[in-house]
Scaffold this motif. Structure first.
Motif, PDB file in Angstrom:
ATOM      1  N   ASN A 298       0.817  -1.208   0.000  1.00  0.00           N
ATOM      2  CA  ASN A 298       0.000   0.000   0.000  1.00  0.00           C
ATOM      3  C   ASN A 298       0.850   1.256   0.000  1.00  0.00           C
ATOM      4  OD1 ASN A 298      -2.272  -1.596   0.018  1.00  0.00           O
ATOM      5  ND2 ASN A 298      -2.603  -1.427   2.225  1.00  0.00           N
ATOM      6  N   GLY A 299       1.997   1.191   0.696  1.00  0.00           N
ATOM      7  CA  GLY A 299       2.895   2.338   0.700  1.00  0.00           C
ATOM      8  C   GLY A 299       3.490   2.604  -0.676  1.00  0.00           C
ATOM      9  N   LEU A 300       3.872   1.548  -1.383  1.00  0.00           N
ATOM     10  CA  LEU A 300       4.409   1.721  -2.736  1.00  0.00           C
ATOM     11  C   LEU A 300       3.354   2.320  -3.663  1.00  0.00           C
ATOM     12  CD1 LEU A 300       6.464  -1.558  -3.353  1.00  0.00           C
ATOM     13  CD2 LEU A 300       7.341   0.722  -2.790  1.00  0.00           C
ATOM     14  N   ILE A 301       2.138   1.841  -3.561  1.00  0.00           N
ATOM     15  CA  ILE A 301       1.065   2.383  -4.398  1.00  0.00           C
ATOM     16  C   ILE A 301       0.849   3.859  -4.083  1.00  0.00           C
ATOM     17  CG2 ILE A 301      -1.426   2.279  -4.810  1.00  0.00           C
ATOM     18  CD1 ILE A 301      -1.211  -0.770  -4.512  1.00  0.00           C
ATOM     19  N   GLU A 302       0.897   4.206  -2.812  1.00  0.00           N
ATOM     20  CA  GLU A 302       0.703   5.606  -2.419  1.00  0.00           C
ATOM     21  C   GLU A 302       1.798   6.490  -3.003  1.00  0.00           C
ATOM     22  OE1 GLU A 302      -2.055   7.973  -1.184  1.00  0.00           O
ATOM     23  OE2 GLU A 302      -2.203   5.830  -0.736  1.00  0.00           O
ATOM     24  N   HIS A 303       3.031   5.987  -2.968  1.00  0.00           N
ATOM     25  CA  HIS A 303       4.127   6.750  -3.586  1.00  0.00           C
ATOM     26  C   HIS A 303       3.862   6.962  -5.075  1.00  0.00           C
ATOM     27  CE1 HIS A 303       6.809   7.188  -0.251  1.00  0.00           C
ATOM     28  NE2 HIS A 303       7.078   5.896  -0.105  1.00  0.00           N
ATOM     29  N   ALA A 304       3.494   5.879  -5.763  1.00  0.00           N
ATOM     30  CA  ALA A 304       3.280   5.972  -7.212  1.00  0.00           C
ATOM     31  C   ALA A 304       2.149   6.937  -7.540  1.00  0.00           C
ATOM     32  CB  ALA A 304       2.990   4.589  -7.790  1.00  0.00           C
ATOM     33  N   ARG A 319      -6.207   1.771  -6.297  1.00  0.00           N
ATOM     34  CA  ARG A 319      -6.952   1.953  -5.052  1.00  0.00           C
ATOM     35  C   ARG A 319      -7.668   0.669  -4.639  1.00  0.00           C
ATOM     36  NH1 ARG A 319      -4.291   5.828  -2.739  1.00  0.00           N
ATOM     37  NH2 ARG A 319      -4.547   7.906  -3.660  1.00  0.00           N
ATOM     38  N   ARG A 320      -8.141  -0.076  -5.615  1.00  0.00           N
ATOM     39  CA  ARG A 320      -8.795  -1.344  -5.291  1.00  0.00           C
ATOM     40  C   ARG A 320      -7.791  -2.306  -4.648  1.00  0.00           C
ATOM     41  NH1 ARG A 320     -11.513  -0.413 -10.219  1.00  0.00           N
ATOM     42  NH2 ARG A 320     -10.050  -1.752 -11.362  1.00  0.00           N
ATOM     43  N   LEU A 321      -6.566  -2.302  -5.159  1.00  0.00           N
ATOM     44  CA  LEU A 321      -5.552  -3.184  -4.587  1.00  0.00           C
ATOM     45  C   LEU A 321      -5.235  -2.795  -3.156  1.00  0.00           C
ATOM     46  CD1 LEU A 321      -3.048  -3.559  -7.574  1.00  0.00           C
ATOM     47  CD2 LEU A 321      -4.447  -5.361  -6.553  1.00  0.00           C
ATOM     48  N   GLN A 322      -5.272  -1.513  -2.863  1.00  0.00           N
ATOM     49  CA  GLN A 322      -4.980  -1.068  -1.506  1.00  0.00           C
ATOM     50  C   GLN A 322      -6.003  -1.556  -0.490  1.00  0.00           C
ATOM     51  OE1 GLN A 322      -4.488   3.262  -2.225  1.00  0.00           O
ATOM     52  NE2 GLN A 322      -2.483   3.033  -1.271  1.00  0.00           N
ATOM     53  N   THR A 323      -7.203  -1.810  -0.929  1.00  0.00           N
ATOM     54  CA  THR A 323      -8.259  -2.233  -0.008  1.00  0.00           C
ATOM     55  C   THR A 323      -8.437  -3.728   0.037  1.00  0.00           C
ATOM     56  OG1 THR A 323      -9.972  -2.020  -1.721  1.00  0.00           O
ATOM     57  CG2 THR A 323      -9.505  -0.073  -0.367  1.00  0.00           C
ATOM     58  N   GLU A 324      -7.698  -4.472  -0.788  1.00  0.00           N
ATOM     59  CA  GLU A 324      -7.875  -5.927  -0.855  1.00  0.00           C
ATOM     60  C   GLU A 324      -6.871  -6.635   0.049  1.00  0.00           C
ATOM     61  OE1 GLU A 324      -7.563  -6.962  -4.968  1.00  0.00           O
ATOM     62  OE2 GLU A 324      -9.456  -6.010  -5.528  1.00  0.00           O
ATOM     63  N   ASP A 325      -7.011  -6.461   1.345  1.00  0.00           N
ATOM     64  CA  ASP A 325      -6.133  -7.130   2.310  1.00  0.00           C
ATOM     65  C   ASP A 325      -6.713  -8.489   2.678  1.00  0.00           C
ATOM     66  OD1 ASP A 325      -4.491  -4.960   2.253  1.00  0.00           O
ATOM     67  OD2 ASP A 325      -5.320  -4.050   4.080  1.00  0.00           O
TER      68      ASP A 325
END
Length: 325
Positions: A298-304, A319-325
């Protein structure tokens, strides 16, 4: 159940109930209620003497807390000091608010004198493995005998890598000055990469980014092919919003471990932020599902996604990937 009740039941099971294994379980519960009391240990020693096969079977492959507690003391009786401290480290890590290290045998000269640096280092890491909060006054007080053992063993058997691993426990317990001091002592024995990594973690905990980076760079000098150190430095650069440097550090790491998914994903994320590459954003989305740690993903996605003007459909997918824990 009170300590006296647990001990009474242990004696009943040992002498009248005919169940040595259950007696061990109750004795271990009595130890939990007061680890400094010598009586439950005496009962365990008596049980092992009168019913050796049953007691050995009861703790042969410990899985429950009481088995670890009993096994640690029985290993001490057998002069298996490294195994004894290893089991006790697991017990402490699992339940650190009990003063397990106040056990009489833990401060016994025979135990501390035979304990190896490697054994104590392994056991110290066992304490840190459970994610429990160790940075508080109660835990520090309970671990005073452990800290004394570290001093004795490091004086008697100085080994740089093992000292560094013990310094990690000190950091987890909030004893950052002592952790850094033990790293210095380790350096006086031999300079090894692990000491710099532990030192970097301590400086990072203290919020000193300059010292953290310097320690990781010294670690890299000692082990220049270690790809994870390039990633550590890249992550630090990213936290400072220096994404071109972060991307270049990942590139250097990939030269040593080109297939590591975490390294590849980090490189993609940092290149997106540095240059806005859509191909790298697609690569990040592809690799993100393979990352073992959701928080890091999630941190890498936020940076990107901090890069402006990215395609809305890619942003939505990320964003969908960030919520798929």
């Amino acid at each position: 159940m009170s300590r006296s009740a647990s001990l009474a039941l242990a004696r009943v099971m040992a002498h009248c109930g005919g169940s040595p294994a259950e007696a061990v379980a109750y004795a271990a519960r009595a130890i939990e209620e007061n680890p400094a009391d010598p009586e439950p240990y005496k009962l365990l020693a008596d049980l092992r003497r009168t019913s050796p096969s049953e007691i050995a079977a009861a703790v042969a492959e410990p899985s429950g807390l009481w088995q670890f507690v009993a096994a640690s003391y029985l290993c001490f009786l057998d002069d298996e000091m490294d195994q004894a401290v290893g089991w006790l480290g697991s017990v402490i890590g699992y339940r650190p608010y009990v003063a397990w290290a106040s056990a009489p045998w833990f401060s016994d000269a025979r135990f501390v004198g035979a304990l190896s640096a490697a054994g104590l280092a392994d056991a110290s890491l066992n304490i840190t493995d459970y994610g429990t909060d160790l940075d508080n006054d109660a835990v520090r007080e309970h671990l005073q005998p452990w800290f004394r053992a570290i001093e004795v063993v490091c004086d008697r058997d100085p080994a740089a890598a093992d000292m560094a691993r013990m310094a990690k426990l000190l950091r987890f317990c909030g004893r950052t000055d002592e952790s850094l001091a033990l790293c210095e002592r380790a350096d006086s024995v031999e300079r090894v990469m692990l000491t710099e990594v532990i030192r970097a973690g301590t400086w990072r905990r203290l919020g000193d980014r300059q010292e953290t980076t310097a320690a990781f760079r010294r670690a890299l000098q000692l082990d220049p092919t270690n790809w994870s150190l390039y990633l550590d430095l890249a992550d630090l650069a990213a936290e400072d919003s220096d994404f071109p440097t972060a991307a270049d550090l990942v590139r250097q790491g990939l030269a040593h471990e080109p297939q590591d998914v975490t390294l590849r994903a980090a490189g993609a994320a940092y290149r997106v932020r540095a240059a806005g590459s859509i191909a790298d954003l697609d690569l990040l989305l592809e690799l993100a599902v393979e990352l073992p740690h959701a928080g890091y993903r999630n941190g890498l996605i936020e940076h990107a996604l901090g890069r402006p003007d990215l395609p809305p459909d890619r942003i939505a997918a990320a964003r969908r990937l960030q919520t798929e824990d």
